[in-house]
Design an enzyme around this catalytic site. Structure first.
Site, PDB file in Angstrom:
ATOM      1  CE1 TYR A 143      -4.315   2.030  -0.022  1.00 25.06           C
ATOM      2  CE2 TYR A 143      -3.596   2.933   1.412  1.00 25.06           C
ATOM      3  CZ  TYR A 143      -4.623   2.469   0.523  1.00 25.06           C
ATOM      4  OH  TYR A 143      -5.448   3.169   1.009  1.00 25.06           O
ATOM      5  CE  LYS A 148     -20.504 -21.060 -13.449  1.00 23.45           C
ATOM      6  NZ  LYS A 148     -21.604 -21.239 -14.308  1.00 23.45           N
TER       7      LYS A 148
END
Length: 780
Positions: free
Chosen positions: A42, A97
């Protein structure tokens, strides 16, 4: 007592709720443990890739996860058989999924459930997500909105978009259809189709079948309002192409003399009488879930010539979308395709169809509790757990994307791409491929001493078909042929020798005399020497010893000592070898590992341990691998003063003295061998610092045997072995109860071993090949 359905409900709810709720999590791909790591992940370090992407937007694929990230998107309007249950209720399905994408193709997924039913607004929301994702999988969106949504997104976005409910079913059933037509000896351009259901999946299927060669005029379609005919005003442009002239056609009338029935509707609407009325060699795809249009039992009861597929796991030929979408997206992502076009879908169809015709891996048979699946009426499409799907379908799709001009990235080395795909799922078969290729270049005559076993026969048939070896089967021909016929195994080209037969009497006498000369002062008299040649292990070893064969495999149904004894008695050890040893090759996520001694020597001395390591190093080099050896103990470089630790340290010293160029060190703990950072920090003098250890030498048989079994059973490593080291000629002993896959792998090892130990000139090769052919001819 609770009903089975109640138990399933409880188990399903517990599965989703236990531990961390749901089925997916985000895992960092970079180290994020220190302050430095965080400052790179970051602020302030993250600004650097931001600036690079700002200057060149294509660098988003270089510095972020976009290239391997798919969105599974739904609004929950057509979830499974539950209907419009809303976006929140659809989330478990979308997470599921995502799990399938990951475990089958190593694709990362964010599931996104959108609270929007307006098609245009839905399109705008999804389109706005394009910067984040490499592809879009649309899921469980009701018709007709799903057609418009997919069409608009494909036109407006430059990343792959696919509505799996439509195209997944079409692709898998298309592959099944091609193979069913081949088996039934029918041409796709001539067959007549009856389709019950005209929703999203049905229309995608019919259009794909047309792309494969079917004719519009050969279709009759039905929906909830009856037959699709010219007089209906509610048909869109696509459905009008399939409309017939007559409005009075019913399902039972349409089924008469039809070649193919495709059902994507509701259960139990097709009767046995309808199936009876179909043309010769009919094909029925009854794919309604959970109850098909006609049950499998009812259909096959009235037509023995039928080929049938359903959407269910408990019947043959399940049309399962997981055979398609993971691999289609994998191929599309890897070439950064701008869309999933017809060429890519057709490539997937043909790749799946061809895969079903190749020999089924033993691991697939085991997964489905079968013994010998093979291409035929009950196996027209691959099974979802077939590990070859990724490396078969994804490259076919990627190639089609390149050839059709929608790929933004080229793949220059397709063989390397296939290996990369296998590595994604920890299926690093590179070493096995090297061994296989080496075996095929110079096949050898391989004796199977226990040929009256369906596993042995299946393995022998496969290695012969693949050009790996010339199998020779030992045993009773009647029994062997009966087993082959029972399991539908083709051994017509393989010679069978029965050592007990009258025909082999002169050969037994010849072998017995040689055996007597070897063992006459070691406990065998003349009579016993002749008699023991009726034993297949002794007969087979003598075939190898005399040059009547090049290698032998045994031990599938015998204990290790019983299987290995004839080889020691007849063939003996290589020059300079005092004791043989047993090695296992494990294919792990870290790459291949060679472990010894795992099967022979109980408590080796330091000298013997050094000998074992030398034999292993020699064998590892035969596999085109540079050995890097860790000598294992519970001690690290003298940290323990025990006799056991000192023994391993002394063995290491002897090894270095004998072969100074060998990369070896010890004694050391097993974890130290694989933890470079700790090794470097604490023992910077070690020869294994910055080396990838691939050979583990254990201090005794207990440690080695326990370790390889744990790695195999708990660690999920694929084990090949035991590979016998130190014999003069190649005889290898199978593990009791080995799978077909293991037998094939050991056959590869035996053939390569024979290539190294049985070097022959060209005339001898021709002579021995002719001998094998004469055996075949005699067998016939």
């Amino acid at each position: 007592m609770a009903k089975k359905t109640d138990l399933r409900k409880e188990q399903a709810l517990e599965y989703h709720a236990s531990g961390r709720p749901g089925k997916i999590e985000v895992v960092p791909t970079k180290e994020a443990k220190t302050q430095r790591d965080l400052s790179l992940a970051y602020s302030p370090g993250v600004a650097e890739p931001c600036k690079e992407i700002f200057n060149n937007v294509e660098d988003v694929y270089k510095y972020t996860a976009k290239g391997n990230l798919v969105a599974v998107i739904s609004n929950g309007t057509a979830v499974l058989g539950l209907g419009d249950i809303g976006p929140e209720a659809s989330k478990p399905v979308m997470e599921g999924k995502g799990v399938l994408f990951k475990i089958f193709a190593d694709i990362d997924v964010f599931d996104i459930e959108i609270n929007e039913k307006d098609p245009e607004k839905f399109v705008q929301i999804v389109k706005a997500l394009e910067p984040t994702f490499g592809g879009i999988n649309l899921e469980d969106i009701k018709a007709p909105e799903c057609f418009y949504i997919e069409q608009q997104l494909k036109q407006q976005m430059n990343i792959p978009v696919m509505h799996d409910d439509q195209h997944g079913t079409a692709i898998i059933s298309g592959a099944a259809l091609l193979n069913a037509l081949e088996l039934q000896k029918k041409k796709i351009e001539k067959v007549r189709f009856v389709v019950n259901g005209a929703g999203a999946a049905a229309m995608a299927c019919t259009q794909l079948y047309v792309a494969l060669g079917a004719k519009y005029e050969n279709f009759i379609l039905f929906d909830k309002d009856g037959v699709l005919h010219d007089g209906r005003k509610d048909l869109d442009a696509i459905r009008k192409k399939f409309a017939v002239k007559r409005s009075d056609i019913t399902l039972d009338k349409a089924m008469k003399d039809a070649d193919i029935f495709l059902g994507l509707s509701v259960g139990n609407v097709v009767t046995q009488e309808m199936v009876k009325s179909m043309a010769k060699n009919p094909i029925v795809f009854a794919m309604a879930n959970p109850d098909p249009e006609i049950s499998y039992e009812d259909a096959i009861a009235v037509r023995k010539d039928i080929i049938m597929a359903t959407g269910r796991t408990d019947y043959p030929n399940q049309v399962n979308n997981v055979l398609g979408f993971p691999y289609i997206f994998r191929g599309a992502l890897d070439v950064r395709a701008t869309q999933i076009n017809e060429a890519m879908k057709l490539a997937a169809v043909k790749a799946l169809a061809e895969l079903a015709k190749s020999a089924v891996p033993d691991i697939v048979n085991m997964a489905y509790n079968q013994t010998n699946m093979s291409f035929g009426p009950e196996y027209i499409i691959p099974k979802p757990l077939d590990p070859r799907l990724l490396s078969t379908v994804a490259p076919a799709v990627a190639k089609a994307a390149v050839e059709s001009g929608v790929a933004q990235k080229k793949i220059h080395n397709w063989d390397a791409y296939v290996l990369e795909l296998n590595k994604r799922l920890g299926l690093d078969n590179q070493l096995l491929r090297v061994i296989g290729n080496k075996a095929r270049r110079d096949p050898k005559r391989l004796v199977f001493a226990e040929a009256d076993n369906q596993k042995i026969l299946k393995a022998a048939s496969i290695i012969y078909d693949e050009g790996v070896a010339y199998p020779i089967l030992l045993g009773d021909p009647l029994k062997i042929n009966r087993i082959a016929e029972e399991y539908n195994i083709d051994i017509t080209d393989l010679p069978i020798i029965d050592p007990r037969s009258d025909e082999m009497e002169s050969k037994r006498e010849f072998y017995g005399e040689l055996f007597f000369k070897k063992r006459q002062r070691r406990g065998f008299n003349h009579y016993e020497s002749l008699k023991i040649m009726k034993d297949r292990n002794h007969f087979g070893c003598m075939m190898v010893e005399t040059g009547d064969a090049d290698a032998m495999l045994s031990g599938l149904t015998k204990n290790y000592a019983e299987a290995i004894r004839p080889a020691l008695q007849i063939i003996g050890t290589e020059e300079g070898v005092k004791k043989i040893a047993g090695m296992y090759l494990l294919l792990t996520k870290k790459g291949p590992l060679f472990l010894a001694d795992t099967t022979v020597n109980f408590n080796p001395t330091a000298d013997e341990l050094a000998d074992i390591a030398m034999m292993v190093a020699k064998e590892v080099r035969n596999f085109n691998v540079t050995p890097r050896i860790a000598m294992l103990s519970y001690s690290n470089f003298g940290s323990s003063d025990s006799p056991e630790a000192k023994l391993v340290a002394e063995a290491t010293r002897i090894l270095k003295q004998r072969n100074p160029s060998l990369v070896v060190d010890g004694e050391m703990q097993g974890s130290m061998a694989f933890n470079k950072e700790i090794l470097r920090d604490n023992y910077p003098f070690s020869e294994l610092v910055d080396e990838e250890v691939n050979v583990l030498i254990f201090p005794n048989l207990t440690a080695g045997n326990v370790a390889y079994n744990l790695l195999k059973e708990v660690g999920g490593a694929d084990a090949i072995g035991p590979i016998l080291l130190g014999l003069k000629k190649p005889v290898h002993v199978l593990q009791l109860g080995s799978t077909v896959r293991s037998i094939i792998n050991m056959s590869l090892v035996a053939v390569v071993d024979a290539q190294l130990k049985c070097r022959m000139d060209t005339n001898e090769v021709i002579q021995r090949s002719s001998w094998w052919k004469r055996l075949k001819k005699r067998n016939k």
